[in-house]
Write a protein that holds these residues in place. Structure first.
Motif, PDB file in Angstrom:
ATOM      1  N   VAL A   5      90.737  78.056  13.623  1.00 57.72           N
ATOM      2  CA  VAL A   5      89.615  78.869  12.364  1.00 57.72           C
ATOM      3  C   VAL A   5      88.915  79.823  12.941  1.00 57.72           C
ATOM      4  O   VAL A   5      87.804  79.327  13.380  1.00 57.72           O
ATOM      5  CB  VAL A   5      89.621  77.742  11.051  1.00 57.72           C
ATOM      6  N   ALA A  23      87.488  73.386   5.800  1.00 59.22           N
ATOM      7  CA  ALA A  23      88.587  73.603   7.326  1.00 59.22           C
ATOM      8  C   ALA A  23      88.935  72.021   7.168  1.00 59.22           C
ATOM      9  O   ALA A  23      89.866  71.276   7.905  1.00 59.22           O
ATOM     10  CB  ALA A  23      87.901  74.634   7.837  1.00 59.22           C
ATOM     11  N   ILE A  33      88.021  74.582  15.404  1.00 51.55           N
ATOM     12  CA  ILE A  33      86.935  75.945  14.525  1.00 51.55           C
ATOM     13  C   ILE A  33      85.900  76.225  15.588  1.00 51.55           C
ATOM     14  O   ILE A  33      84.981  75.636  15.793  1.00 51.55           O
ATOM     15  CB  ILE A  33      86.082  75.089  13.668  1.00 51.55           C
ATOM     16  N   CYS A  87      93.062  81.660  12.228  1.00 52.34           N
ATOM     17  CA  CYS A  87      93.220  81.560  10.037  1.00 52.34           C
ATOM     18  C   CYS A  87      91.956  82.242  10.030  1.00 52.34           C
ATOM     19  O   CYS A  87      90.548  81.113  11.002  1.00 52.34           O
ATOM     20  CB  CYS A  87      94.092  80.129   9.705  1.00 52.34           C
ATOM     21  N   LEU A 100      95.910  76.092   5.481  1.00 54.95           N
ATOM     22  CA  LEU A 100      96.289  75.965   6.509  1.00 54.95           C
ATOM     23  C   LEU A 100      97.799  75.340   7.320  1.00 54.95           C
ATOM     24  O   LEU A 100      98.114  75.896   7.501  1.00 54.95           O
ATOM     25  CB  LEU A 100      94.929  75.564   8.035  1.00 54.95           C
TER      26      LEU A 100
END
Length: 408
Positions: A5, A23, A33, A87, A100
């Motif tokens: 992410v 998230a 992340i 993403c 996701l």
């Protein structure tokens, strides 16, 4: 690792906390992340440090301010990415919890994919916007810089990114940075694309929200974050989008593609003991993953289909859910697996043949004021591969009726 992410950030400060929280609330948890600071001020750096202390999956990269939106910083960070998919999430937007899971599912069959979004304006009216990479009109709009995929809606495989000639790079003036990125993929003859009409992103456009007082903006993000993460909250929002009239077809024409609706927490109530016949009045209970109603019921379209039911004040005892449905088999899968998930709990899994007649299944479910029923059908087959038609739908189960009764 399934997903990386990537969150670019500059000077939005506290809004980043809510984006990261959305998230962290994903149904798919196998991710890292990567927060890419582009000349981020002290408040953002301190916030990122707090986030990293509380979640080892979070990493912050503190770069000086780069050209445009610091696209080259993103490229540098992706050199060390570990996810199968990449993403993107904006530092002032929110993902619905299934984003996701849904987007990475598309990226098992594509190099570049996207979902739809709900554009939230300061009045908190929502606009459903879709973008279809398989639609010639949309591709033409993207290729000529007139429209595109919102950054938070898009994703690609890491392997495909590393095949590009440049990756993220400084974007020429007059072109959106994300549009410039997607164009690189579309320029590659090998690039496979997929788009989903399911809204999985709440977009709070900076052009509208940056002028709002920060306290008001954070209060709105907090309210929406609570709403999408409460039990059944995502389906509630998707149901409102479904009801807004943006078209039953996965590939609607350009005119009705955007539709406004004001989210409303009230669902059409279901009275315990009533039998829902989906050939008639059952469409208001469908949230997503269903095609047009037919004289006998409704086919699922895709690998997941959901139903929303509001029971009000249910009894304390357990309930029985009774279903009648058809199965759409294929030469490769004459029998298909169907899993039932109720309010996030996997309750049943069936392997059922295409017998040309309805299947009847009954399962005990917990009593709750709100029921989110998910049917997972991983072997849903494109009808055009089985029948002599151009039908684009991925058919799985054909829902005829549903009945919930109190356990005796």
């Amino acid at each position: 690792m399934e997903a990386t992410v990537l969150i670019p950030t500059h000077n939005h400060g506290e809004t980043l906390r809510y984006s990261v929280a959305s998230a962290q609330a994903q149904t798919l948890q196998d991710f890292e992340i990567l927060i890419v600071g582009d000349g981020a001020p002290e408040i953002t750096r301190d916030l990122a440090s707090d986030l990293m202390r509380n979640d080892a999956r979070i990493h912050f990269f503190n770069f000086p301010k780069g050209e445009r939106h610091g696209e080259l910083h993103r490229h540098s960070v992706l050199a060390g990415a570990r996810g199968r998919c990449v993403c993107y999430l904006c530092d002032d937007d929110l993902w619905l919890p299934s984003h996701l899971e849904h987007l990475t599912g598309l990226l098992r069959r594509a190099d570049l994919a996207n979902t739809a979004q709900l554009l939230i304006d300061p009045s908190e009216e929502a606009v459903v916007t879709t973008f279809d990479l398989g639609h010639s009109l949309d591709r033409a709009l993207l290729e000529t810089n007139r429209s595109g995929i919102g950054l938070a809606c898009g994703g690609h495989t890491l392997e495909a990114y590393r095949r590009l000639p440049h990756g993220w790079r400084t974007t020429p003036p007059g072109i959106h940075t994300d549009t410039h990125m997607w164009q690189q993929f579309l320029d590659r003859s090998w690039c496979r694309t997929m788009s989903s009409p399911r809204p999985t992103v709440l977009k709070f456009a900076a052009t509208a929200w940056d002028a709002q007082p920060l306290a008001s903006r954070l209060a709105v993000l907090d309210r929406w974050q609570r709403r999408i993460t409460k039990p059944g909250g995502e389906t509630e929002i998707a149901w409102r989008a479904f009801e807004s009239g943006w078209g039953p077809s996965p590939h609607p024409s350009a005119a009705p593609r955007n539709a406004r609706f004001r989210p409303d927490p009230d669902f059409q109530p279901y009275k315990l003991g009533d039998k829902i016949e989906f050939a008639h009045a059952g469409s208001s209970y469908l949230s997503w993953g269903w095609s047009n109603r037919e004289p006998w019921g409704v086919w699922s379209d895709g690998e997941e289909a959901r139903i929303t039911l509001s029971l009000g004040d249910p009894p304390n005892s357990a309930l029985f859910l009774e279903l009648s449905f058809l199965v759409f088999g294929s030469p490769n899968h004459p029998s298909i697996d169907v899993a039932l998930v109720v309010n996030g709990h996997h309750l049943s899994r069936w392997n059922l043949p295409d017998q040309g007649a309805p299947h009847f299944q009954s399962v005990e479910i917990p009593a709750a004021p709100f029921l989110d029923l998910r049917f997972l059908i991983p072997e849903a087959a494109p009808a055009r591969q089985v029948t002599d038609t151009s039908d684009h739908r991925r058919l799985g189960i054909g829902l005829i009726s549903l009945h919930i009764r109190q356990a005796s």
